[in-house]
Write an enzyme that holds these catalytic residues in place. Structure first.
Site, PDB file in Angstrom:
ATOM      1  N   VAL A  92      24.876 -42.919 -14.116  1.00 41.62           N
ATOM      2  CA  VAL A  92      24.109 -42.562 -15.244  1.00 41.62           C
ATOM      3  C   VAL A  92      25.448 -41.167 -15.894  1.00 41.62           C
ATOM      4  O   VAL A  92      25.584 -40.551 -16.137  1.00 41.62           O
ATOM      5  CB  VAL A  92      23.351 -40.763 -14.208  1.00 41.62           C
ATOM      6  CG1 VAL A  92      22.905 -39.945 -15.528  1.00 41.62           C
ATOM      7  CG2 VAL A  92      21.960 -41.211 -13.326  1.00 41.62           C
ATOM      8  N   GLY A  93      27.093 -41.125 -14.747  1.00 45.22           N
ATOM      9  CA  GLY A  93      28.120 -40.556 -15.472  1.00 45.22           C
ATOM     10  C   GLY A  93      28.136 -41.582 -16.415  1.00 45.22           C
ATOM     11  O   GLY A  93      28.409 -40.936 -17.770  1.00 45.22           O
TER      12      GLY A  93
ATOM     13  N   GLU B 103      31.238 -34.573 -12.084  1.00 46.37           N
ATOM     14  CA  GLU B 103      31.063 -34.624 -11.002  1.00 46.37           C
ATOM     15  C   GLU B 103      30.552 -35.956 -10.291  1.00 46.37           C
ATOM     16  O   GLU B 103      28.916 -35.678 -10.125  1.00 46.37           O
ATOM     17  CB  GLU B 103      31.233 -33.218 -10.127  1.00 46.37           C
ATOM     18  CG  GLU B 103      31.766 -33.880  -8.816  1.00 46.37           C
ATOM     19  CD  GLU B 103      31.820 -32.294  -7.875  1.00 46.37           C
ATOM     20  OE1 GLU B 103      31.407 -32.964  -6.282  1.00 46.37           O
ATOM     21  OE2 GLU B 103      31.806 -31.450  -8.516  1.00 46.37           O
TER      22      GLU B 103
ATOM     23  N   GLY C  42      25.981 -35.858 -10.824  1.00 47.30           N
ATOM     24  CA  GLY C  42      25.131 -36.947 -10.309  1.00 47.30           C
ATOM     25  C   GLY C  42      25.800 -38.093  -9.657  1.00 47.30           C
ATOM     26  O   GLY C  42      26.882 -38.334  -9.927  1.00 47.30           O
ATOM     27  N   SER C  43      25.083 -39.414 -10.289  1.00 49.51           N
ATOM     28  CA  SER C  43      25.696 -40.840  -9.591  1.00 49.51           C
ATOM     29  C   SER C  43      26.558 -41.236 -10.881  1.00 49.51           C
ATOM     30  O   SER C  43      26.232 -40.912 -12.119  1.00 49.51           O
ATOM     31  CB  SER C  43      24.413 -41.533  -9.591  1.00 49.51           C
ATOM     32  OG  SER C  43      23.316 -42.023 -10.888  1.00 49.51           O
ATOM     33  N   THR C  44      27.201 -42.698 -10.156  1.00 45.95           N
ATOM     34  CA  THR C  44      28.440 -42.917 -11.350  1.00 45.95           C
ATOM     35  C   THR C  44      27.575 -43.856 -12.032  1.00 45.95           C
ATOM     36  O   THR C  44      27.733 -42.891 -13.731  1.00 45.95           O
ATOM     37  CB  THR C  44      28.881 -43.524 -10.429  1.00 45.95           C
ATOM     38  OG1 THR C  44      29.551 -42.900  -9.371  1.00 45.95           O
ATOM     39  CG2 THR C  44      30.230 -44.235 -11.585  1.00 45.95           C
TER      40      THR C  44
ATOM     41  N   CYS D 250      28.538 -36.072  -2.301  1.00 45.26           N
ATOM     42  CA  CYS D 250      29.366 -36.792  -3.036  1.00 45.26           C
ATOM     43  C   CYS D 250      30.525 -37.098  -2.187  1.00 45.26           C
ATOM     44  O   CYS D 250      31.707 -37.593  -2.212  1.00 45.26           O
ATOM     45  CB  CYS D 250      30.212 -36.626  -4.537  1.00 45.26           C
ATOM     46  SG  CYS D 250      30.736 -34.720  -4.637  1.00 45.26           S
TER      47      CYS D 250
ATOM     48  N   LYS E 278      19.987 -26.956 -16.638  1.00 50.34           N
ATOM     49  CA  LYS E 278      18.870 -27.988 -15.887  1.00 50.34           C
ATOM     50  C   LYS E 278      18.961 -28.678 -14.586  1.00 50.34           C
ATOM     51  O   LYS E 278      19.182 -29.249 -14.698  1.00 50.34           O
ATOM     52  CB  LYS E 278      18.468 -29.882 -16.610  1.00 50.34           C
ATOM     53  CG  LYS E 278      17.178 -29.946 -16.729  1.00 50.34           C
ATOM     54  CD  LYS E 278      17.507 -31.659 -16.685  1.00 50.34           C
ATOM     55  CE  LYS E 278      17.365 -32.241 -15.468  1.00 50.34           C
ATOM     56  NZ  LYS E 278      16.925 -32.488 -14.439  1.00 50.34           N
TER      57      LYS E 278
ATOM     58  N   GLU F 260      27.141 -46.149  -1.924  1.00 46.54           N
ATOM     59  CA  GLU F 260      27.291 -44.838  -1.285  1.00 46.54           C
ATOM     60  C   GLU F 260      25.886 -45.087  -1.722  1.00 46.54           C
ATOM     61  O   GLU F 260      25.315 -45.374  -2.090  1.00 46.54           O
ATOM     62  CB  GLU F 260      27.360 -43.918  -2.695  1.00 46.54           C
ATOM     63  CG  GLU F 260      27.326 -42.635  -2.294  1.00 46.54           C
ATOM     64  CD  GLU F 260      27.575 -41.338  -3.468  1.00 46.54           C
ATOM     65  OE1 GLU F 260      28.232 -40.710  -3.336  1.00 46.54           O
ATOM     66  OE2 GLU F 260      27.369 -41.929  -4.689  1.00 46.54           O
TER      67      GLU F 260
END
Length: 411
Positions: free
Chosen positions: A245-246, A264, A241-243, A298, A188, A396
């Site tokens: 959402v991680g 990542e 993606g972002s931390t 990143c 995706k 960030e």
């Protein structure tokens, strides 16, 4: 921006894509579509389908069937290597087309896109060697009554969620190695940069990858991405993606089938300069570290930590280098910093610049949007007088904004 792009121009009409399941492109049909405007120009560049969770289920089912009947994992390493090697060759043949679409959707300079695409071909060629060399192991140190044998088996169906900042590069840092090991894929891409992922699926089929081994479902993170994370028939998920959402990915994976994860996430990375460094070379490196991909990395070097005795001189050197950086039309081969990829990210970067001002940081240069009559651009920005408690020093920003913080001792 007033210069005419050396060879490239905007398309006369948007390019339409379908999503990709079981070896074929599926038209949008009665589904809605994402209309992607070029961030560097404002005109429509591509159209991709807004897939449903039913479309995702079909893609996962195709990947599962392809894995279970061993049409790919059952091949020997030589056969898998041949497909990956052919893929690398086809990427090279279509490198200009891929780079153009990457720049059109993302806004990164065309020269950067070309270099990344050729690097992606390298990764498929490298992975082809790994497909040949994967092996298990044996152990005869367990005593006369036992012999140990270890085999390596593919995980199964791998879900792949990729971001908008390096759509093709991050994809190709994952796909060739997933395939080399014998797994199948449901990918995706970001809904704003889907074109080159769909192109790779077509290229893989042309290279001889069996149907169902590479599937691409286009949609938002909140619908398709969330459904992938929670899908019980996906064995492993790779997310970039972002931390924030991680963290949600980790929780959701635990609620479903405890799928394996590769994450990542974000970063706030330091570049450290001591007084005895070659300051001219260091300034070049720091400017590149924050300017590459318009700072939308990143691994962007967004925190400059410099020895106090040279901090003012070094800031002046950086200001002079920032003034010479060519910001503008990403389709111009001379451009070094292109457009901000999305309107939301553009607003986020500008909001952090305002936070920096409000918190008392000293704006040395930049700090404003650049008006070229079309597209969204931000001047490379340098803040001095930054303290570690400020938002621009801690969070960030994901844009061309560099903060300077001096130090006195190595400790």
């Amino acid at each position: 921006m007033n210069r005419i792009a050396t060879r490239l121009s905007l398309p006369a009409a948007p390019r339409e894509f379908g999503f990709y399941v079981d070896g074929r492109s599926v038209p949008a049909g009665d589904r809605g579509v994402f209309e992607r405007l070029s961030p560097g120009h404002g005109g429509t560049g591509t159209l991709v389908p807004k897939c449903t969770t039913q479309d995702l289920d079909a893609a996962v089912a195709a990947a599962r069937a392809a894995f279970e009947d061993r049409r790919w994992s059952g091949l020997n390493g030589q056969a898998r290597a041949a497909v990956l090697l052919r893929t690398g060759a086809l990427i090279r043949e279509r490198a200009e087309e891929i780079a153009y679409l990457e720049t059109l959707e993302n806004g990164k300079p065309i020269a950067q896109s070309r270099a990344e695409v050729l690097g992606c071909a390298d990764m498929f060629e490298y992975a082809s060697g790994l497909a040949r060399s994967l092996h298990g192991d044996s152990f005869n140190n367990l005593g006369d009554g036992m012999f140990g044998l270890v085999t390596r088996e593919p995980v199964g169906v791998v879900g792949l969620i990729t971001p908008w900042n390096f759509p093709f590069l991050i994809l190709c840092e994952r796909v060739p190695y997933i395939l080399a090991s014998g797994c199948t894929i449901v990918a995706k891409p970001s809904e704003v940069t889907s074109a080159t992922t769909l192109m790779l699926a077509e290229i893989l089929t042309e290279a001889g990858l069996p149907d169902g081994c590479m599937n691409v479902v286009t949609g938002t993170g909140g619908t398709i991405g969330q459904a992938m994370i929670e899908h019980h028939d996906i064995d492993m998920l790779s997310f970039t993606g972002s931390t924030r959402v991680g963290r949600e990915v980790v929780q959701a994976a635990g609620r479903s089938n405890f799928k394996k994860l590769g994450l990542e996430l974000g970063g706030k990375n330091p570049q450290i300069v001591f007084a005895d460094a070659d300051l001219e070379d260091a300034a070049d490196g720091v400017a590149f570290g924050i300017g590459f991909n318009t700072g939308q990395c990143c691994v962007s070097g967004s925190r400059l930590i410099v020895e106090r005795s040279v901090a003012e001189d070094f800031a002046q050197m950086l200001q002079e280098k920032f003034a010479r950086v060519r910001v503008g039309d990403p389709l111009d081969e001379a451009t070094q910093i292109g457009a901000i990829t999305t309107e939301a990210q553009n607003a986020t970067i500008l909001s952090y610049i305002e936070k920096g001002r409000a918190e008392g940081a000293r704006l040395i240069c930049g700090g404003e949007p650049l008006d070229f009559g079309r597209g969204q651009y931000i001047a490379p920005t340098l803040f001095g007088g930054v303290t570690p408690d400020m938002a621009i020093a801690r969070e960030e920003i994901f844009g061309p904004v560099l903060t300077i913080m001096p130090f006195d001792t190595m400790a």
